[in-house]
Design a protein around this motif. Structure first.
Motif, mmCIF file in Angstrom:
data_model
loop_
_atom_site.group_PDB
_atom_site.id
_atom_site.type_symbol
_atom_site.label_atom_id
_atom_site.label_comp_id
_atom_site.label_asym_id
_atom_site.label_seq_id
_atom_site.Cartn_x
_atom_site.Cartn_y
_atom_site.Cartn_z
ATOM 1 N N ARG A 55 -14.155 2.049 -10.529
ATOM 2 C CA ARG A 55 -14.636 1.610 -9.221
ATOM 3 C C ARG A 55 -14.892 2.811 -8.321
ATOM 4 N N GLU A 56 -15.854 2.656 -7.431
ATOM 5 C CA GLU A 56 -16.048 3.608 -6.347
ATOM 6 C C GLU A 56 -15.241 3.078 -5.165
ATOM 7 N N VAL A 57 -14.141 3.740 -4.858
ATOM 8 C CA VAL A 57 -13.248 3.253 -3.820
ATOM 9 C C VAL A 57 -13.944 3.246 -2.467
ATOM 10 N N TRP A 58 -13.850 2.108 -1.784
ATOM 11 C CA TRP A 58 -14.470 1.872 -0.493
ATOM 12 C C TRP A 58 -15.992 2.092 -0.552
ATOM 13 N N GLY A 59 -16.567 1.607 -1.655
ATOM 14 C CA GLY A 59 -18.011 1.636 -1.806
ATOM 15 C C GLY A 59 -18.630 0.337 -1.322
ATOM 16 N N GLU A 60 -19.549 -0.214 -2.120
ATOM 17 C CA GLU A 60 -20.274 -1.407 -1.700
ATOM 18 C C GLU A 60 -19.491 -2.696 -1.933
ATOM 19 N N SER A 61 -18.422 -2.614 -2.720
ATOM 20 C CA SER A 61 -17.686 -3.824 -3.066
ATOM 21 C C SER A 61 -16.537 -4.057 -2.083
ATOM 22 N N TYR A 62 -15.479 -4.731 -2.545
ATOM 23 C CA TYR A 62 -14.361 -5.041 -1.651
ATOM 24 C C TYR A 62 -13.604 -3.771 -1.254
ATOM 25 N N THR A 63 -12.798 -3.890 -0.229
ATOM 26 C CA THR A 63 -12.023 -2.754 0.271
ATOM 27 C C THR A 63 -10.735 -2.629 -0.526
ATOM 28 N N GLU A 64 -10.620 -1.541 -1.303
ATOM 29 C CA GLU A 64 -9.410 -1.305 -2.080
ATOM 30 C C GLU A 64 -8.283 -0.824 -1.159
ATOM 31 N N LEU A 65 -7.113 -1.400 -1.363
ATOM 32 C CA LEU A 65 -5.922 -1.009 -0.626
ATOM 33 C C LEU A 65 -4.888 -0.527 -1.641
ATOM 34 N N PHE A 66 -3.996 0.360 -1.225
ATOM 35 C CA PHE A 66 -3.022 0.913 -2.161
ATOM 36 C C PHE A 66 -1.610 0.793 -1.591
ATOM 37 N N PHE A 67 -0.656 0.554 -2.505
ATOM 38 C CA PHE A 67 0.728 0.308 -2.118
ATOM 39 C C PHE A 67 1.671 1.236 -2.878
ATOM 40 N N LEU A 68 2.715 1.671 -2.198
ATOM 41 C CA LEU A 68 3.757 2.449 -2.858
ATOM 42 C C LEU A 68 4.281 1.706 -4.080
ATOM 43 N N ASP A 69 4.589 0.417 -3.914
ATOM 44 C CA ASP A 69 5.092 -0.408 -5.004
ATOM 45 C C ASP A 69 4.921 -1.876 -4.630
ATOM 46 N N GLU A 70 5.408 -2.764 -5.493
ATOM 47 C CA GLU A 70 5.226 -4.195 -5.224
ATOM 48 C C GLU A 70 6.093 -4.679 -4.071
ATOM 49 N N VAL A 71 7.251 -4.063 -3.873
ATOM 50 C CA VAL A 71 8.093 -4.430 -2.734
ATOM 51 C C VAL A 71 7.323 -4.232 -1.435
ATOM 52 N N THR A 72 6.595 -3.127 -1.344
ATOM 53 C CA THR A 72 5.771 -2.835 -0.169
ATOM 54 C C THR A 72 4.654 -3.866 -0.023
ATOM 55 N N ALA A 73 3.989 -4.185 -1.129
ATOM 56 C CA ALA A 73 2.876 -5.137 -1.093
ATOM 57 C C ALA A 73 3.347 -6.524 -0.662
ATOM 58 N N LEU A 74 4.479 -6.969 -1.197
ATOM 59 C CA LEU A 74 5.003 -8.282 -0.813
ATOM 60 C C LEU A 74 5.352 -8.315 0.664
ATOM 61 N N ALA A 75 5.948 -7.244 1.168
ATOM 62 C CA ALA A 75 6.292 -7.194 2.590
ATOM 63 C C ALA A 75 5.049 -7.292 3.461
ATOM 64 N N ALA A 76 3.967 -6.668 3.026
ATOM 65 C CA ALA A 76 2.719 -6.692 3.790
ATOM 66 C C ALA A 76 2.020 -8.039 3.731
ATOM 67 N N GLY A 77 2.514 -8.952 2.870
ATOM 68 C CA GLY A 77 1.946 -10.285 2.797
ATOM 69 C C GLY A 77 1.087 -10.554 1.589
ATOM 70 N N HIS A 78 1.071 -9.636 0.613
ATOM 71 C CA HIS A 78 0.277 -9.811 -0.592
ATOM 72 C C HIS A 78 1.097 -10.506 -1.676
ATOM 73 N N ARG A 79 0.427 -10.986 -2.704
ATOM 74 C CA ARG A 79 1.059 -11.610 -3.875
ATOM 75 C C ARG A 79 0.420 -11.041 -5.133
ATOM 76 N N PRO A 80 1.048 -11.211 -6.307
ATOM 77 C CA PRO A 80 0.455 -10.670 -7.537
ATOM 78 C C PRO A 80 -0.890 -11.316 -7.869
ATOM 79 N N CYS A 81 -1.784 -10.505 -8.422
ATOM 80 C CA CYS A 81 -3.116 -10.965 -8.833
ATOM 81 C C CYS A 81 -3.014 -11.765 -10.135
ATOM 82 N N PHE A 82 -3.737 -12.886 -10.208
ATOM 83 C CA PHE A 82 -3.685 -13.716 -11.401
ATOM 84 C C PHE A 82 -4.613 -13.218 -12.507
ATOM 85 N N GLU A 83 -5.442 -12.215 -12.234
ATOM 86 C CA GLU A 83 -6.297 -11.684 -13.295
ATOM 87 C C GLU A 83 -5.626 -10.522 -14.002
#
Length: 222
Positions: A55-83
């Motif tokens: 992927r080209e990060v922050w290109g024409e597609s969706y905005t990629e976000l990055f997390f230290l780990d899953e604990v951080t992602a869950l706190a921010a309100g995200h959930r695991p991807c089903f794909e």
């Protein structure tokens, strides 16, 4: 991204990436649009490598976000991807159902609707601020993230008898976990219930507590 859901630029590299359902940035300037902080209610946490996709990060597609780990992602309100994280996503949905009193595993749209209501403060300017809660620290499971206010609001993750301060580079030196205190809860309550029901998020290797529990005060992999 930090546990409060704040998007920032930095040199640190975490374990996971994710998105909020689409593009929130201008691909020409690679800067965030002034008001947009999500596109849909599906906020996900993904692998950084999947099926040799490039992927080209922050290109024409969706905005990629990055997390230290899953604990951080869950706190921010995200959930695991089903794909790309199907097993983790299925485990999360199962624990979400048990923890939140569902007779059956709810559809993803329901989980996303519940999480969205819990992560956005409707009274904040342009509905962009993280919704925070109050909880007794004794009732919170490992992986829940709390915050203390000082000169700068600092996030801490609960792990065993300790709390670990968050930074973009990793979790800091463990501090003995306080007892019988009301604290600011950062992780959405329904996710906390999934953690209580047995969901085990992925921690960054810096989240070390074993040697502290043995009384050495050093550093060891937990």
């Amino acid at each position: 991204m930090d546990p409060f859901g704040t998007i920032f630029s930095g040199a640190a590299r975490g374990l996971f990436m994710g998105n909020r359902g689409g593009r929130m940035h201008d691909p020409d300037t690679r800067t965030l649009k002034e008001r947009r902080r999500w596109v849909s209610k599906a906020w996900i946490c993904c692998e950084t490598r999947f099926r040799d996709r490039a992927r080209e990060v922050w290109g024409e597609s969706y905005t990629e976000l990055f997390f230290l780990d899953e604990v951080t992602a869950l706190a921010a309100g995200h959930r695991p991807c089903f794909e790309c994280r199907r097993r983790a996503a299925a485990d999360f949905a199962h624990c979400f159902a048990i923890g939140n009193g569902h007779a059956e595993t709810p559809p993803l749209a329901h989980i996303d609707k519940v999480l969205h209501a819990e992560r956005i403060d409707p009274e904040s300017p342009a509905r962009r601020e993280k919704k925070l809660y109050v909880a007794f620290i004794d009732t919170l499971p490992d992986g829940a993230v709390i915050a203390y206010d000082g000169a700068v609001r600092q996030a801490y993750a609960i792990r065993g008898g300790y709390v670990l301060p968050w930074s973009a580079e990793g979790w800091g030196r463990p501090i003995p976990r306080p007892r019988r205190q009301l604290v600011t809860l950062v992780t959405p309550p329904s996710t906390v219930m999934a953690l209580k029901a047995g969901y085990r998020p992925v921690w960054h290797p810096s989240a070390c507590t074993e040697s502290f529990e043995r009384g050495y005060g050093g550093s060891a992999a937990a």
